[in-house]
Write an enzyme that holds these catalytic residues in place. Structure first.
Site, PDB file in Angstrom:
ATOM      1  N   THR A 180       0.766  -1.097   0.298  1.00 17.43           N
ATOM      2  CA  THR A 180       0.151   0.214   0.187  1.00 17.43           C
ATOM      3  C   THR A 180       0.513   1.206   0.097  1.00 17.43           C
ATOM      4  OG1 THR A 180      -1.846  -1.016   1.358  1.00 17.43           O
ATOM      5  CG2 THR A 180      -2.105   1.116   1.020  1.00 17.43           C
ATOM      6  N   ASP A 302       4.712  -8.944   5.064  1.00 23.43           N
ATOM      7  CA  ASP A 302       5.289 -10.214   3.635  1.00 23.43           C
ATOM      8  C   ASP A 302       6.617  -9.489   4.094  1.00 23.43           C
ATOM      9  OD1 ASP A 302       5.471 -11.647   1.763  1.00 23.43           O
ATOM     10  OD2 ASP A 302       4.625 -10.133   0.670  1.00 23.43           O
TER      11      ASP A 302
END
Length: 358
Positions: A180, A302
């Protein structure tokens, strides 16, 4: 309670998105609007925490409405885009203009299976409420950074002798992971690297199929280096950035004495495909002499496990984006808290930090 406004010219989509959002116990839709102009009125009236904004609308488009929102309230905006080439290109423009993130309509402009993106939409809305509105500034309003071949170029050549054949592809690989807020962050970093950057760059940006090609093409048009959507079998070349295609893990494999790209559609990793961890763990297996790893804005963790593995196995330098500039301080925070980060830098300083390690 998170207060949302849904803006879409389709009555069906307004109802579908509203029904989905209202299912979540922490979200309530306080108003809907049929075009950008109507949306601006509803935003002014209800002062929501987040807005979902259709890209293509009559009277006032999503892009026009987004620009006005960024000039006034800076309410976090999640774009809702059709998976067409035009829709993807417009979405990349929206990210540059300050949109928080986007979701893709799975089947085009009017989708009967929008519920496929339900969990993704929930996650983005929940994060959008927490974002610092200062990080949503459009790129054109951020202090410009000169391309790094416009200064200190001589020292760069002298110190690294990048014309040497031994400095071409496999000894050092740069790996960048982001989510994002990533398209704007990538634009800031890649467009400031010199044309003769001496190493290949592998990039995982969490993004669905159909959008990574538009991202690659836009970044390529703005950068001195070459930026492309990775293809299976590509041989890594210095001065080329390879972006993982949406829906595929970006990995590497030995091809003779060279290193090539390997794409696969194996299981999601950390809920993502492409996954930053999948890329980094693959790099750990081929044993390059050095990896310069960069983790920037994004939700979740991640990349953390891959960075830990790389740090244990190889000469790895980890650069993390600072909390000051990250749209979402999730992925960089996870790396920092794992005590594997060598340098924390604001977004404007990341390209300079990469060059320090060339």
């Amino acid at each position: 309670m998170i207060r949302a406004v849904v803006v879409d010219d389709s009555a069906f989509m307004r109802k579908m998105l509203s029904d989905i959002l209202n299912e979540h116990p922490e979200i309530t839709v306080v108003a809907t609007a049929r075009n950008g102009k109507d949306g601006l009125d509803k935003i002014a009236e209800h002062q929501p925490d987040v807005v979902t904004l259709d890209v293509e609308m009559p009277v006032m488009t999503g892009i026009e409405a987004l620009e006005e929102i960024m000039n006034t309230t800076k309410t976090p905006v999640i774009m809702v885009s059709s998976m067409t080439k035009e829709g993807a290109e417009t979405t990349m423009k929206a990210m540059e203009l300050g949109a928080f993130d986007f979701i893709a309509k799975p089947s085009g402009a009017i989708s009967l299976d929008i519920e496929k993106v339900k969990d993704n939409l929930f996650e983005k809305v929940l994060y959008a409420r927490q974002v610092s509105r200062n990080t949503l500034t459009p790129l054109k309003k951020i202090a410009p950074v000169k391309r790094l071949d416009q200064f200190k170029r001589t020292a760069f050549h002298q110190n690294n002798k990048i014309s040497s054949a031994s400095q071409t592809t496999t000894k050092t690989i740069v790996a960048i992971g982001t989510s994002t807020g990533g398209p704007k962050a990538l634009q800031r970093v890649l467009t400031t690297l010199p044309a003769d950057f001496p190493y290949p760059i592998m990039i995982v940006q969490h993004m669905p199929k159909g959008f990574t090609r538009s991202l690659s093409e836009r970044l390529n048009s703005l950068s001195a280096i070459t930026v492309k959507e990775a293809e299976d079998g590509d041989i890594l070349q210095k001065g080329v950035a390879y972006i993982a295609p949406g829906g595929y893990h970006l990995k590497v494999r030995r091809i003779g004495t060279s290193v090539g790209i390997h794409l696969d559609q194996l299981a999601f990793v950390n809920g993502h495909r492409p996954s930053v961890d999948a890329m980094l763990l693959s790099l750990a297996e081929i044993c390059p002499e050095r990896v310069i790893a960069v983790v920037m804005t994004g939700m979740g963790a991640d990349g953390k496990e891959g960075l830990i593995r790389l740090k244990k196995a190889h000469n790895t330098t980890v650069i993390a984006e600072s909390e000051n500039t990250a749209v979402v301080y999730g992925m960089p925070k996870a790396a920092f808290e794992a005590n594997i980060v060598d340098a924390v830098r604001d977004l404007n300083d990341i390209s300079s930090e990469i060059l320090k390690h060339c």
